[in-house]
Design an enzyme around this catalytic site. Sequence first.
Site, short mmCIF file in Angstrom:
data_model
loop_
_atom_site.label_atom_id
_atom_site.label_comp_id
_atom_site.label_asym_id
_atom_site.label_seq_id
_atom_site.Cartn_x
_atom_site.Cartn_y
_atom_site.Cartn_z
CE1 TYR A 62 -3.02 -3.08 0.95
CE2 TYR A 62 -4.48 -1.19 0.94
CZ TYR A 62 -4.28 -2.55 0.89
OH TYR A 62 -5.35 -3.39 0.78
CE LYS A 87 1.49 -17.54 1.47
NZ LYS A 87 0.91 -18.84 1.77
CG ASP A 100 -1.99 -19.67 3.30
OD1 ASP A 100 -1.25 -19.11 4.13
OD2 ASP A 100 -1.59 -20.58 2.56
CG ASP A 148 -7.80 -4.18 2.73
OD1 ASP A 148 -8.92 -4.06 3.26
OD2 ASP A 148 -7.50 -3.62 1.67
#
Length: 459
Positions: free
Chosen positions: A195, A263, A317, A341
Amino acid sequence: MAKFQKISVPKDGQKIEYKNGKLVVPDNPIIPYFEGDGTGPDIWRASQIVFDAAVAKAYGGKRKIAWMQTYAGLTALQNYDKDTVLPQDTLDAITEFKVAIKGPLTTPAGGFKYVCLVCAAEQNELDGKRPDKCVKCSSEWVTPRFRSVNVGLRQKLDLYACVRPVRWFKGVPCPVKQPEKFNIVIFRENTEDVYSGIEFEQGTPEAKRVYDFLTKEMGKKIPFPDSGIGIKPISITGTKRLVRMAIKYAIDHKKPSVTIVHKGNIQKFTEGAFRDWGYEVAKAEFRNQIVTEQELWDDLGGKMPAGKVLIKDRIADQTFQQMLLRPDEYSVLATPNLNGDYLSDAAVAQVGGLGIGPGANIGDGIAVFEATHGTAPKYTGKDQVNPGSLILSGVMMLEHMGWQEAADLIIGGLETTIGQKTVTYDLERQMEGAKKVKCSEFGKAIAANMQSAKVPAGV
Ligand code: NAP
Protein backbone atom coordinates in the site's frame (compact mmCIF):
# COMPACT_ATOMS: atom_id res chain seq x y z
CA MET A 1 -4.39 26.95 18.16
CA ALA A 2 -4.12 26.46 14.39
CA LYS A 3 -5.94 29.09 12.32
CA PHE A 4 -8.70 27.49 10.31
CA GLN A 5 -9.96 28.74 6.97
CA LYS A 6 -13.49 27.32 7.08
CA ILE A 7 -13.86 25.41 10.32
CA SER A 8 -15.64 27.04 13.29
CA VAL A 9 -14.34 25.88 16.63
CA PRO A 10 -17.20 25.39 19.14
CA LYS A 11 -17.05 27.91 21.97
CA ASP A 12 -18.51 25.52 24.51
CA GLY A 13 -15.80 22.85 24.23
CA GLN A 14 -12.21 22.11 25.20
CA LYS A 15 -9.34 20.31 23.54
CA ILE A 16 -8.45 16.70 24.24
CA GLU A 17 -4.73 16.61 25.10
CA TYR A 18 -2.17 13.84 24.74
CA LYS A 19 0.34 13.90 27.61
CA ASN A 20 2.95 11.29 28.57
CA GLY A 21 1.44 8.72 26.25
CA LYS A 22 -2.11 9.19 27.60
CA LEU A 23 -5.22 11.05 26.44
CA VAL A 24 -6.50 13.71 28.80
CA VAL A 25 -10.20 14.15 28.06
CA PRO A 26 -12.17 17.12 29.41
CA ASP A 27 -15.90 16.81 30.18
CA ASN A 28 -16.78 18.83 27.06
CA PRO A 29 -14.29 17.61 24.43
CA ILE A 30 -14.28 19.15 20.96
CA ILE A 31 -14.51 16.32 18.45
CA PRO A 32 -13.99 16.97 14.73
CA TYR A 33 -16.19 14.98 12.38
CA PHE A 34 -17.03 14.85 8.72
CA GLU A 35 -20.13 13.21 7.36
CA GLY A 36 -18.62 11.66 4.26
CA ASP A 37 -20.06 11.19 0.78
CA GLY A 38 -23.09 9.28 -0.54
CA THR A 39 -25.01 7.83 2.40
CA GLY A 40 -22.52 9.40 4.85
CA PRO A 41 -24.84 12.27 5.90
CA ASP A 42 -27.71 9.83 6.61
CA ILE A 43 -25.64 7.54 8.82
CA TRP A 44 -23.92 10.48 10.52
CA ARG A 45 -27.24 12.10 11.54
CA ALA A 46 -28.60 8.79 12.87
CA SER A 47 -25.36 8.10 14.78
CA GLN A 48 -24.99 11.56 16.31
CA ILE A 49 -28.41 11.23 17.96
CA VAL A 50 -27.25 7.96 19.53
CA PHE A 51 -23.90 9.35 20.75
CA ASP A 52 -25.45 12.44 22.33
CA ALA A 53 -28.24 10.44 24.00
CA ALA A 54 -25.74 7.92 25.43
CA VAL A 55 -23.46 10.60 26.86
CA ALA A 56 -26.39 12.55 28.33
CA LYS A 57 -27.87 9.45 29.95
CA ALA A 58 -24.55 8.08 31.23
CA TYR A 59 -23.31 11.30 32.81
CA GLY A 60 -26.54 13.19 33.56
CA GLY A 61 -25.42 16.31 31.68
CA LYS A 62 -21.99 16.50 33.37
CA ARG A 63 -20.32 15.51 30.12
CA LYS A 64 -21.18 16.58 26.57
CA ILE A 65 -19.39 16.35 23.24
CA ALA A 66 -18.88 19.63 21.36
CA TRP A 67 -19.03 18.44 17.74
CA MET A 68 -16.90 20.37 15.25
CA GLN A 69 -17.78 20.01 11.57
CA THR A 70 -14.83 19.55 9.22
CA TYR A 71 -14.81 18.74 5.53
CA ALA A 72 -13.51 16.04 3.20
CA GLY A 73 -14.71 14.60 -0.10
CA LEU A 74 -17.84 16.27 -1.45
CA THR A 75 -18.22 18.72 1.44
CA ALA A 76 -14.62 19.84 0.88
CA LEU A 77 -15.34 20.57 -2.80
CA GLN A 78 -18.42 22.52 -1.72
CA ASN A 79 -16.62 24.54 0.95
CA TYR A 80 -13.07 25.01 -0.38
CA ASP A 81 -12.35 24.81 -4.09
CA LYS A 82 -13.49 22.41 -6.75
CA ASP A 83 -10.40 20.20 -6.68
CA THR A 84 -9.71 19.98 -2.94
CA VAL A 85 -10.93 16.74 -1.39
CA LEU A 86 -8.74 16.70 1.71
CA PRO A 87 -8.16 20.27 2.95
CA GLN A 88 -5.21 21.13 5.18
CA ASP A 89 -7.81 22.60 7.58
CA THR A 90 -9.20 19.11 8.22
CA LEU A 91 -5.74 17.60 8.79
CA ASP A 92 -4.84 20.46 11.16
CA ALA A 93 -8.12 20.08 13.07
CA ILE A 94 -7.66 16.34 13.62
CA THR A 95 -4.01 16.84 14.61
CA GLU A 96 -4.97 19.51 17.12
CA PHE A 97 -8.09 17.94 18.62
CA LYS A 98 -6.72 14.34 18.67
CA VAL A 99 -9.91 12.29 18.34
CA ALA A 100 -12.15 12.43 15.25
CA ILE A 101 -14.90 10.44 13.56
CA LYS A 102 -15.81 10.20 9.89
CA GLY A 103 -18.27 8.80 7.38
CA PRO A 104 -17.30 6.96 4.18
CA LEU A 105 -15.70 8.72 1.22
CA THR A 106 -15.82 8.12 -2.52
CA THR A 107 -12.57 6.68 -3.88
CA PRO A 108 -12.02 6.48 -7.63
CA ALA A 109 -10.83 3.01 -8.59
CA GLY A 110 -10.35 2.72 -12.37
CA GLY A 111 -8.37 4.39 -15.11
CA PHE A 112 -10.93 7.19 -15.56
CA LYS A 113 -9.93 10.84 -15.30
CA TYR A 114 -12.85 12.19 -13.27
CA VAL A 115 -15.21 11.01 -10.56
CA CYS A 116 -18.57 12.32 -9.35
CA LEU A 117 -18.61 12.67 -5.58
CA VAL A 118 -22.40 12.37 -5.42
CA CYS A 119 -22.96 9.04 -7.22
CA ALA A 120 -19.32 7.82 -7.51
CA ALA A 121 -19.63 7.47 -11.33
CA GLU A 122 -16.26 7.57 -13.05
CA GLN A 123 -15.95 9.32 -16.39
CA ASN A 124 -13.54 10.73 -18.98
CA GLU A 125 -13.43 14.02 -20.83
CA LEU A 126 -16.49 15.07 -22.81
CA ASP A 127 -15.61 16.54 -26.23
CA GLY A 128 -12.02 16.81 -25.02
CA LYS A 129 -13.06 18.90 -21.98
CA ARG A 130 -13.59 18.35 -18.28
CA PRO A 131 -17.28 17.42 -17.80
CA ASP A 132 -19.33 20.22 -16.16
CA LYS A 133 -21.90 17.75 -14.91
CA CYS A 134 -21.93 14.08 -14.02
CA VAL A 135 -22.98 11.89 -16.97
CA LYS A 136 -24.97 9.69 -14.61
CA CYS A 137 -26.65 11.88 -11.97
CA SER A 138 -26.10 15.36 -13.49
CA SER A 139 -24.54 16.72 -10.29
CA GLU A 140 -21.95 19.46 -10.71
CA TRP A 141 -19.56 17.77 -8.28
CA VAL A 142 -17.27 16.03 -10.75
CA THR A 143 -13.61 16.27 -9.78
CA PRO A 144 -10.31 14.98 -11.24
CA ARG A 145 -9.29 11.49 -10.12
CA PHE A 146 -7.40 11.61 -6.82
CA ARG A 147 -5.64 9.13 -4.58
CA SER A 148 -7.82 7.72 -1.82
CA VAL A 149 -8.65 10.35 0.83
CA ASN A 150 -8.69 7.57 3.42
CA VAL A 151 -5.17 6.50 2.50
CA GLY A 152 -4.14 10.19 2.42
CA LEU A 153 -5.53 10.72 5.94
CA ARG A 154 -3.74 7.64 7.27
CA GLN A 155 -0.43 8.60 5.71
CA LYS A 156 -0.49 12.33 6.47
CA LEU A 157 -1.51 11.82 10.10
CA ASP A 158 0.63 8.66 10.45
CA LEU A 159 -2.35 6.64 11.66
CA TYR A 160 -0.37 3.45 11.53
CA ALA A 161 -2.86 0.95 12.93
CA CYS A 162 -6.23 0.11 11.44
CA VAL A 163 -8.17 -1.43 14.30
CA ARG A 164 -11.28 -3.51 13.65
CA PRO A 165 -13.06 -5.30 16.49
CA VAL A 166 -15.28 -8.02 15.06
CA ARG A 167 -17.96 -9.67 17.16
CA TRP A 168 -21.46 -10.97 16.68
CA PHE A 169 -24.59 -9.27 17.98
CA LYS A 170 -27.34 -11.65 19.00
CA GLY A 171 -30.03 -11.84 16.34
CA VAL A 172 -27.92 -10.58 13.43
CA PRO A 173 -28.28 -12.98 10.51
CA CYS A 174 -24.95 -14.45 9.41
CA PRO A 175 -23.56 -17.35 7.37
CA VAL A 176 -21.88 -19.42 10.11
CA LYS A 177 -23.43 -21.82 12.64
CA GLN A 178 -21.83 -20.52 15.84
CA PRO A 179 -21.18 -16.81 15.36
CA GLU A 180 -21.07 -16.30 19.14
CA LYS A 181 -17.62 -17.92 19.08
CA PHE A 182 -16.27 -14.98 17.10
CA ASN A 183 -14.74 -12.10 19.09
CA ILE A 184 -11.54 -10.93 17.43
CA VAL A 185 -9.82 -7.54 17.28
CA ILE A 186 -7.67 -7.05 14.18
CA PHE A 187 -4.70 -4.64 14.24
CA ARG A 188 -3.70 -4.09 10.62
CA GLU A 189 -0.54 -2.15 9.74
CA ASN A 190 -1.68 0.90 7.81
CA THR A 191 1.29 2.68 6.27
CA GLU A 192 3.56 0.27 4.41
CA ASP A 193 3.54 -3.07 2.54
CA VAL A 194 2.17 -2.97 -1.03
CA TYR A 195 0.00 0.00 0.00
CA SER A 196 2.97 2.34 0.07
CA GLY A 197 2.06 3.30 -3.49
CA ILE A 198 5.44 2.44 -5.12
CA GLU A 199 4.36 0.94 -8.43
CA PHE A 200 5.68 1.18 -11.96
CA GLU A 201 3.22 0.82 -14.82
CA GLN A 202 3.94 -1.81 -17.45
CA GLY A 203 5.41 -0.34 -20.60
CA THR A 204 6.85 2.82 -19.00
CA PRO A 205 10.57 3.69 -19.03
CA GLU A 206 10.46 3.54 -15.20
CA ALA A 207 9.17 -0.04 -15.20
CA LYS A 208 11.89 -0.98 -17.70
CA ARG A 209 14.58 0.62 -15.54
CA VAL A 210 13.41 -1.25 -12.46
CA TYR A 211 13.17 -4.46 -14.51
CA ASP A 212 16.72 -3.98 -15.84
CA PHE A 213 18.07 -3.16 -12.39
CA LEU A 214 16.49 -6.25 -10.84
CA THR A 215 17.41 -8.68 -13.62
CA LYS A 216 20.83 -7.34 -14.65
CA GLU A 217 22.26 -5.86 -11.45
CA MET A 218 20.53 -7.87 -8.76
CA GLY A 219 20.48 -11.19 -10.62
CA LYS A 220 16.74 -11.74 -10.08
CA LYS A 221 14.52 -13.57 -12.53
CA ILE A 222 11.21 -11.91 -13.44
CA PRO A 223 9.10 -14.36 -15.53
CA PHE A 224 7.98 -11.84 -18.17
CA PRO A 225 9.53 -8.52 -19.19
CA ASP A 226 6.07 -7.04 -19.87
CA SER A 227 5.40 -6.74 -16.15
CA GLY A 228 4.10 -3.91 -14.01
CA ILE A 229 6.20 -3.84 -10.86
CA GLY A 230 5.25 -2.97 -7.27
CA ILE A 231 7.44 -2.67 -4.18
CA LYS A 232 6.59 -4.07 -0.75
CA PRO A 233 8.51 -2.35 2.06
CA ILE A 234 8.04 -3.72 5.59
CA SER A 235 10.22 -2.13 8.27
CA ILE A 236 11.34 -2.84 11.81
CA THR A 237 9.84 0.50 12.92
CA GLY A 238 6.48 -0.03 11.20
CA THR A 239 6.17 -3.59 12.46
CA LYS A 240 7.22 -2.98 16.03
CA ARG A 241 4.94 -0.02 16.66
CA LEU A 242 1.95 -1.97 15.29
CA VAL A 243 2.65 -5.16 17.25
CA ARG A 244 3.41 -3.07 20.36
CA MET A 245 -0.05 -1.45 20.10
CA ALA A 246 -1.73 -4.85 19.65
CA ILE A 247 0.03 -6.34 22.69
CA LYS A 248 -0.72 -3.30 24.86
CA TYR A 249 -4.36 -3.57 23.86
CA ALA A 250 -4.43 -7.28 24.75
CA ILE A 251 -2.88 -6.58 28.16
CA ASP A 252 -5.18 -3.62 28.92
CA HIS A 253 -8.31 -5.50 27.85
CA LYS A 254 -7.29 -8.83 29.45
CA LYS A 255 -7.32 -10.65 26.12
CA PRO A 256 -5.81 -14.16 26.14
CA SER A 257 -3.62 -14.03 23.01
CA VAL A 258 -2.05 -12.01 20.21
CA THR A 259 -1.49 -13.83 16.91
CA ILE A 260 1.06 -12.44 14.48
CA VAL A 261 -0.30 -13.19 11.00
CA HIS A 262 2.17 -13.35 8.08
CA LYS A 263 3.05 -15.04 4.82
CA GLY A 264 6.64 -15.56 5.91
CA ASN A 265 6.97 -19.02 4.41
CA ILE A 266 7.07 -17.38 0.97
CA GLN A 267 8.02 -13.72 1.58
CA LYS A 268 10.82 -14.23 4.08
CA PHE A 269 12.36 -10.76 4.30
CA THR A 270 9.07 -8.86 4.53
CA GLU A 271 6.30 -11.04 6.01
CA GLY A 272 8.74 -13.42 7.71
CA ALA A 273 10.60 -10.47 9.19
CA PHE A 274 7.25 -9.06 10.39
CA ARG A 275 6.81 -12.23 12.44
CA ASP A 276 10.38 -12.14 13.81
CA TRP A 277 10.24 -8.45 14.74
CA GLY A 278 6.84 -9.03 16.31
CA TYR A 279 8.26 -11.67 18.64
CA GLU A 280 11.24 -9.40 19.33
CA VAL A 281 9.07 -6.53 20.55
CA ALA A 282 6.96 -8.93 22.63
CA LYS A 283 9.98 -10.39 24.42
CA ALA A 284 11.95 -7.15 24.76
CA GLU A 285 9.14 -4.90 26.00
CA PHE A 286 6.53 -7.16 27.61
CA ARG A 287 8.68 -9.99 29.01
CA ASN A 288 6.77 -10.33 32.27
CA GLN A 289 3.34 -10.13 30.72
CA ILE A 290 3.65 -12.56 27.81
CA VAL A 291 4.46 -16.17 27.00
CA THR A 292 5.31 -17.28 23.47
CA GLU A 293 3.71 -20.40 22.04
CA GLN A 294 7.11 -22.06 21.87
CA GLU A 295 7.76 -21.34 25.56
CA LEU A 296 4.29 -22.64 26.38
CA TRP A 297 5.12 -26.06 24.96
CA ASP A 298 8.90 -26.23 25.57
CA ASP A 299 9.00 -24.86 29.13
CA LEU A 300 5.49 -24.85 30.59
CA GLY A 301 4.10 -28.21 29.47
CA GLY A 302 1.24 -26.52 27.62
CA LYS A 303 -0.17 -24.90 30.79
CA MET A 304 -0.77 -21.20 30.28
CA PRO A 305 0.06 -19.11 33.40
CA ALA A 306 -2.90 -17.02 34.59
CA GLY A 307 -2.97 -13.36 33.60
CA LYS A 308 -0.39 -13.64 30.79
CA VAL A 309 -0.95 -13.04 27.09
CA LEU A 310 0.00 -15.84 24.69
CA ILE A 311 1.97 -14.63 21.65
CA LYS A 312 1.67 -16.95 18.66
CA ASP A 313 1.96 -16.72 14.89
CA ARG A 314 0.07 -18.17 11.97
CA ILE A 315 0.50 -18.17 8.21
CA ALA A 316 -2.08 -15.87 6.57
CA ASP A 317 -3.92 -18.47 4.46
CA GLN A 318 -4.15 -20.77 7.46
CA THR A 319 -5.61 -17.88 9.45
CA PHE A 320 -8.55 -17.57 7.05
CA GLN A 321 -9.34 -21.26 7.69
CA GLN A 322 -8.91 -20.97 11.42
CA MET A 323 -11.21 -17.95 11.64
CA LEU A 324 -13.95 -20.09 10.12
CA LEU A 325 -13.24 -23.37 11.87
CA ARG A 326 -11.90 -22.40 15.34
CA PRO A 327 -12.50 -18.66 15.82
CA ASP A 328 -12.58 -18.93 19.62
CA GLU A 329 -8.85 -19.76 19.62
CA TYR A 330 -8.10 -16.24 18.35
CA SER A 331 -8.47 -12.99 20.18
CA VAL A 332 -6.18 -10.23 18.85
CA LEU A 333 -4.52 -10.43 15.43
CA ALA A 334 -1.54 -8.28 14.33
CA THR A 335 -1.15 -8.26 10.55
CA PRO A 336 0.70 -6.50 7.75
CA ASN A 337 -1.36 -4.19 5.55
CA LEU A 338 -2.67 -6.33 2.66
CA ASN A 339 -3.43 -9.49 4.60
CA GLY A 340 -5.13 -7.40 7.27
CA ASP A 341 -7.32 -5.74 4.67
CA TYR A 342 -8.59 -9.10 3.40
CA LEU A 343 -8.90 -10.63 6.86
CA SER A 344 -10.89 -7.69 8.24
CA ASP A 345 -13.62 -7.93 5.61
CA ALA A 346 -13.72 -11.74 5.70
CA ALA A 347 -14.05 -11.60 9.49
CA VAL A 348 -16.90 -9.11 9.52
CA ALA A 349 -18.73 -11.10 6.82
CA GLN A 350 -18.79 -14.06 9.21
CA VAL A 351 -20.75 -12.10 11.80
CA GLY A 352 -23.22 -10.37 9.49
CA GLY A 353 -21.45 -7.98 7.12
CA LEU A 354 -20.10 -4.51 6.68
CA GLY A 355 -23.26 -2.72 7.87
CA ILE A 356 -22.22 -3.44 11.47
CA GLY A 357 -18.42 -3.52 11.19
CA PRO A 358 -16.72 -0.66 13.06
CA GLY A 359 -13.16 0.56 12.65
CA ALA A 360 -10.54 3.11 13.64
CA ASN A 361 -7.24 4.38 12.34
CA ILE A 362 -4.93 5.05 15.24
CA GLY A 363 -1.48 6.60 15.59
CA ASP A 364 0.46 7.94 18.55
CA GLY A 365 -2.00 10.31 20.20
CA ILE A 366 -4.33 10.71 17.20
CA ALA A 367 -7.28 8.51 16.29
CA VAL A 368 -9.89 8.69 13.54
CA PHE A 369 -12.93 6.41 13.92
CA GLU A 370 -14.82 5.44 10.79
CA ALA A 371 -17.59 3.47 9.16
CA THR A 372 -15.73 0.70 7.37
CA HIS A 373 -18.08 0.31 4.42
CA GLY A 374 -18.17 2.62 1.41
CA THR A 375 -20.58 5.35 0.43
CA ALA A 376 -23.26 2.93 -0.91
CA PRO A 377 -24.10 5.59 -3.54
CA LYS A 378 -27.29 4.01 -4.84
CA TYR A 379 -28.92 4.75 -1.47
CA THR A 380 -27.76 8.39 -1.25
CA GLY A 381 -30.37 10.63 0.39
CA LYS A 382 -32.83 7.75 0.88
CA ASP A 383 -32.42 7.49 4.67
CA GLN A 384 -32.27 3.73 4.22
CA VAL A 385 -28.87 2.18 5.03
CA ASN A 386 -27.71 0.73 8.32
CA PRO A 387 -25.88 3.26 10.53
CA GLY A 388 -24.58 0.41 12.73
CA SER A 389 -21.01 0.56 11.50
CA LEU A 390 -20.64 4.25 12.36
CA ILE A 391 -22.53 3.84 15.65
CA LEU A 392 -20.17 1.04 16.69
CA SER A 393 -17.18 3.11 15.58
CA GLY A 394 -18.50 5.74 17.97
CA VAL A 395 -18.57 3.08 20.69
CA MET A 396 -14.88 2.44 20.00
CA MET A 397 -14.29 6.20 20.17
CA LEU A 398 -16.02 6.54 23.54
CA GLU A 399 -13.99 3.60 24.88
CA HIS A 400 -10.80 5.20 23.55
CA MET A 401 -11.76 8.37 25.49
CA GLY A 402 -12.39 6.34 28.64
CA TRP A 403 -16.18 6.97 28.49
CA GLN A 404 -16.98 3.29 28.88
CA GLU A 405 -20.39 3.86 30.49
CA ALA A 406 -21.72 5.70 27.43
CA ALA A 407 -20.20 3.03 25.16
CA ASP A 408 -21.92 0.25 27.15
CA LEU A 409 -25.27 2.02 26.93
CA ILE A 410 -25.04 2.13 23.14
CA ILE A 411 -24.15 -1.57 22.91
CA GLY A 412 -27.12 -2.35 25.16
CA GLY A 413 -29.44 -0.15 23.07
CA LEU A 414 -28.26 -1.75 19.83
CA GLU A 415 -28.65 -5.28 21.17
CA THR A 416 -32.16 -4.54 22.44
CA THR A 417 -33.18 -2.97 19.13
CA ILE A 418 -31.88 -5.90 17.07
CA GLY A 419 -33.48 -8.26 19.61
CA GLN A 420 -36.82 -6.52 18.95
CA LYS A 421 -36.21 -7.23 15.24
CA THR A 422 -36.43 -3.53 14.46
CA VAL A 423 -33.78 -3.21 11.79
CA THR A 424 -32.77 -1.51 8.54
CA TYR A 425 -33.40 -3.13 5.13
CA ASP A 426 -30.10 -5.02 4.97
CA LEU A 427 -30.87 -7.06 8.09
CA GLU A 428 -34.63 -7.14 7.58
CA ARG A 429 -34.27 -8.97 4.26
CA GLN A 430 -32.49 -11.80 6.07
CA MET A 431 -34.58 -11.92 9.29
CA GLU A 432 -37.94 -13.57 9.52
CA GLY A 433 -40.70 -11.42 11.05
CA ALA A 434 -38.53 -8.31 11.28
CA LYS A 435 -39.81 -4.73 11.11
CA LYS A 436 -37.99 -2.63 8.50
CA VAL A 437 -37.13 0.90 9.62
CA LYS A 438 -35.28 3.82 8.08
CA CYS A 439 -31.71 4.70 8.95
CA SER A 440 -32.87 7.62 11.14
CA GLU A 441 -35.58 5.49 12.81
CA PHE A 442 -33.03 2.81 13.67
CA GLY A 443 -30.86 5.45 15.38
CA LYS A 444 -33.88 6.80 17.30
CA ALA A 445 -34.90 3.27 18.36
CA ILE A 446 -31.42 2.62 19.76
CA ALA A 447 -31.50 5.92 21.65
CA ALA A 448 -34.98 5.13 23.01
CA ASN A 449 -33.91 1.66 24.13
CA MET A 450 -31.00 3.20 26.03
CA GLN A 451 -33.39 5.42 27.97
CA SER A 452 -34.97 2.42 29.66
CA ALA A 453 -31.56 0.83 30.40
CA LYS A 454 -29.87 1.04 33.77
CA VAL A 455 -26.81 3.30 33.74
CA PRO A 456 -23.83 0.91 33.93
CA ALA A 457 -21.90 0.69 37.21
CA GLY A 458 -18.96 3.03 37.73
CA VAL A 459 -20.74 6.30 37.07
P1 NAP B 1 -20.07 0.13 -0.52
O1 NAP B 1 -20.29 1.59 -0.56
O2 NAP B 1 -19.53 -0.42 0.73
O3 NAP B 1 -21.46 -0.55 -0.88
C1 NAP B 1 -21.58 -1.85 -1.39
C2 NAP B 1 -22.86 -2.48 -0.88
O4 NAP B 1 -22.69 -2.82 0.51
C3 NAP B 1 -24.09 -1.57 -0.91
O5 NAP B 1 -24.67 -1.50 -2.18
C4 NAP B 1 -24.94 -2.29 0.14
O6 NAP B 1 -25.40 -3.54 -0.35
C5 NAP B 1 -23.90 -2.64 1.19
N1 NAP B 1 -23.73 -1.58 2.18
C6 NAP B 1 -22.73 -0.66 2.29
N2 NAP B 1 -22.92 0.12 3.34
C7 NAP B 1 -24.07 -0.29 3.92
C8 NAP B 1 -24.80 0.14 5.05
N3 NAP B 1 -24.41 1.17 5.82
N4 NAP B 1 -25.94 -0.50 5.35
C9 NAP B 1 -26.37 -1.53 4.60
N5 NAP B 1 -25.73 -1.99 3.52
C10 NAP B 1 -24.59 -1.38 3.19
O7 NAP B 1 -19.07 -0.31 -1.68
P2 NAP B 1 -18.92 0.22 -3.17
O8 NAP B 1 -20.27 0.44 -3.78
O9 NAP B 1 -17.96 -0.71 -3.78
O10 NAP B 1 -18.18 1.62 -3.01
C11 NAP B 1 -18.82 2.90 -3.15
C12 NAP B 1 -17.78 3.99 -2.93
O11 NAP B 1 -17.30 3.93 -1.57
C13 NAP B 1 -16.54 3.82 -3.82
O12 NAP B 1 -16.13 5.07 -4.26
C14 NAP B 1 -15.51 3.21 -2.87
O13 NAP B 1 -14.21 3.47 -3.27
C15 NAP B 1 -15.86 3.90 -1.57
N6 NAP B 1 -15.40 3.20 -0.35
C16 NAP B 1 -15.05 3.98 0.73
C17 NAP B 1 -14.67 3.40 1.92
C18 NAP B 1 -14.34 4.29 3.09
O14 NAP B 1 -14.51 5.50 3.00
N7 NAP B 1 -13.88 3.77 4.22
C19 NAP B 1 -14.64 2.00 2.05
C20 NAP B 1 -15.02 1.22 0.94
C21 NAP B 1 -15.41 1.83 -0.26
P3 NAP B 1 -26.80 -3.83 -1.09
O15 NAP B 1 -26.70 -3.18 -2.41
O16 NAP B 1 -26.81 -5.33 -1.16
O17 NAP B 1 -27.89 -3.29 -0.27
